[in-house]
Design a protein around this motif. Structure first.
Motif, PDB file in Angstrom:
ATOM      1  N   GLN A 234       0.832  -1.205   0.000  1.00 42.39           N
ATOM      2  CA  GLN A 234       0.000   0.000   0.000  1.00 42.39           C
ATOM      3  C   GLN A 234       0.869   1.258   0.000  1.00 42.39           C
ATOM      4  OE1 GLN A 234      -2.359  -1.076   3.422  1.00 42.39           O
ATOM      5  NE2 GLN A 234      -4.111  -1.591   2.132  1.00 42.39           N
TER       6      GLN A 234
ATOM      7  N   HIS B 101       2.190   1.634  -3.450  1.00 44.55           N
ATOM      8  CA  HIS B 101       1.112   2.083  -4.338  1.00 44.55           C
ATOM      9  C   HIS B 101       0.917   3.595  -4.187  1.00 44.55           C
ATOM     10  CE1 HIS B 101      -3.109   2.670  -5.645  1.00 44.55           C
ATOM     11  NE2 HIS B 101      -2.788   1.761  -6.554  1.00 44.55           N
ATOM     12  N   GLY B 102       0.933   4.089  -2.959  1.00 46.77           N
ATOM     13  CA  GLY B 102       0.812   5.530  -2.718  1.00 46.77           C
ATOM     14  C   GLY B 102       1.980   6.299  -3.313  1.00 46.77           C
TER      15      GLY B 102
ATOM     16  N   GLU C 121       1.483   6.455  -6.980  1.00 46.03           N
ATOM     17  CA  GLU C 121       0.442   7.439  -7.319  1.00 46.03           C
ATOM     18  C   GLU C 121       1.022   8.857  -7.337  1.00 46.03           C
ATOM     19  OE1 GLU C 121      -4.074   8.462  -6.994  1.00 46.03           O
ATOM     20  OE2 GLU C 121      -3.315   6.605  -6.161  1.00 46.03           O
ATOM     21  N   ARG C 122       1.844   9.171  -6.351  1.00 44.86           N
ATOM     22  CA  ARG C 122       2.475  10.499  -6.305  1.00 44.86           C
ATOM     23  C   ARG C 122       3.428  10.697  -7.487  1.00 44.86           C
ATOM     24  NH1 ARG C 122       1.534   9.312  -1.125  1.00 44.86           N
ATOM     25  NH2 ARG C 122       3.425   8.129  -0.732  1.00 44.86           N
TER      26      ARG C 122
ATOM     27  N   LEU D 139       3.187   9.280 -10.398  1.00 50.91           N
ATOM     28  CA  LEU D 139       2.351   9.423 -11.578  1.00 50.91           C
ATOM     29  C   LEU D 139       1.768  10.826 -11.661  1.00 50.91           C
ATOM     30  CD1 LEU D 139       1.120   8.105 -14.065  1.00 50.91           C
ATOM     31  CD2 LEU D 139      -0.684   7.206 -12.594  1.00 50.91           C
ATOM     32  N   ASP D 140       1.287  11.345 -10.552  1.00 53.21           N
ATOM     33  CA  ASP D 140       0.750  12.716 -10.524  1.00 53.21           C
ATOM     34  C   ASP D 140       1.819  13.722 -10.945  1.00 53.21           C
ATOM     35  OD1 ASP D 140      -1.758  11.876  -9.729  1.00 53.21           O
ATOM     36  OD2 ASP D 140      -1.426  12.318  -7.605  1.00 53.21           O
TER      37      ASP D 140
ATOM     38  N   LYS E 166       1.669   3.751 -14.890  1.00 49.60           N
ATOM     39  CA  LYS E 166       0.293   3.283 -14.677  1.00 49.60           C
ATOM     40  C   LYS E 166       0.241   1.764 -14.574  1.00 49.60           C
ATOM     41  CE  LYS E 166      -2.290   7.102 -16.733  1.00 49.60           C
ATOM     42  NZ  LYS E 166      -3.234   7.491 -17.797  1.00 49.60           N
TER      43      LYS E 166
ATOM     44  N   LYS F 247       1.638   0.727 -11.181  1.00 48.73           N
ATOM     45  CA  LYS F 247       0.667   1.045 -10.133  1.00 48.73           C
ATOM     46  C   LYS F 247      -0.464   0.019 -10.133  1.00 48.73           C
ATOM     47  CE  LYS F 247      -2.615   4.556  -8.789  1.00 48.73           C
ATOM     48  NZ  LYS F 247      -3.412   5.629  -9.334  1.00 48.73           N
TER      49      LYS F 247
ATOM     50  N   LYS G 164      -1.715  -2.677  -7.238  1.00 42.69           N
ATOM     51  CA  LYS G 164      -3.121  -2.751  -6.799  1.00 42.69           C
ATOM     52  C   LYS G 164      -3.646  -4.178  -6.941  1.00 42.69           C
ATOM     53  CE  LYS G 164      -7.697  -0.901  -7.646  1.00 42.69           C
ATOM     54  NZ  LYS G 164      -8.509  -0.061  -8.515  1.00 42.69           N
TER      55      LYS G 164
END
Length: 59
Positions: free
Chosen positions: A11, A14-15, A18-19, A21-22, A39, A42, A46
């Motif tokens: 997890q 994954h976070g 995500e950061r 990717l942003d 992507k 990520k 998941k």
């Protein structure tokens, strides 16, 4: 490593993904291939998290 700690680590990763990717989406010099790779990574995290969560607990 216990299942709970492994899930927590996934997890966290994954976070982090995500950061990343942003940030990539907001950076004009990042190409579409790199974004697609992020992507996919990520999504793989998941999927692994969901797979582990769906396993029956062992006693």
């Amino acid at each position: 490593m216990s299942l709970a700690s492994h899930l927590e680590e996934l997890q966290r990763k994954h976070g982090d993904m995500e950061r990343q990717l942003d940030q990539a989406l907001n950076h004009p010099s990042i190409d579409d291939l790199e974004i697609a790779t992020l992507k996919r990574r990520k999504l793989a995290l998941k999927d692994e998290i969901e797979k582990l969560r769906s396993q029956p607990t062992r006693h």
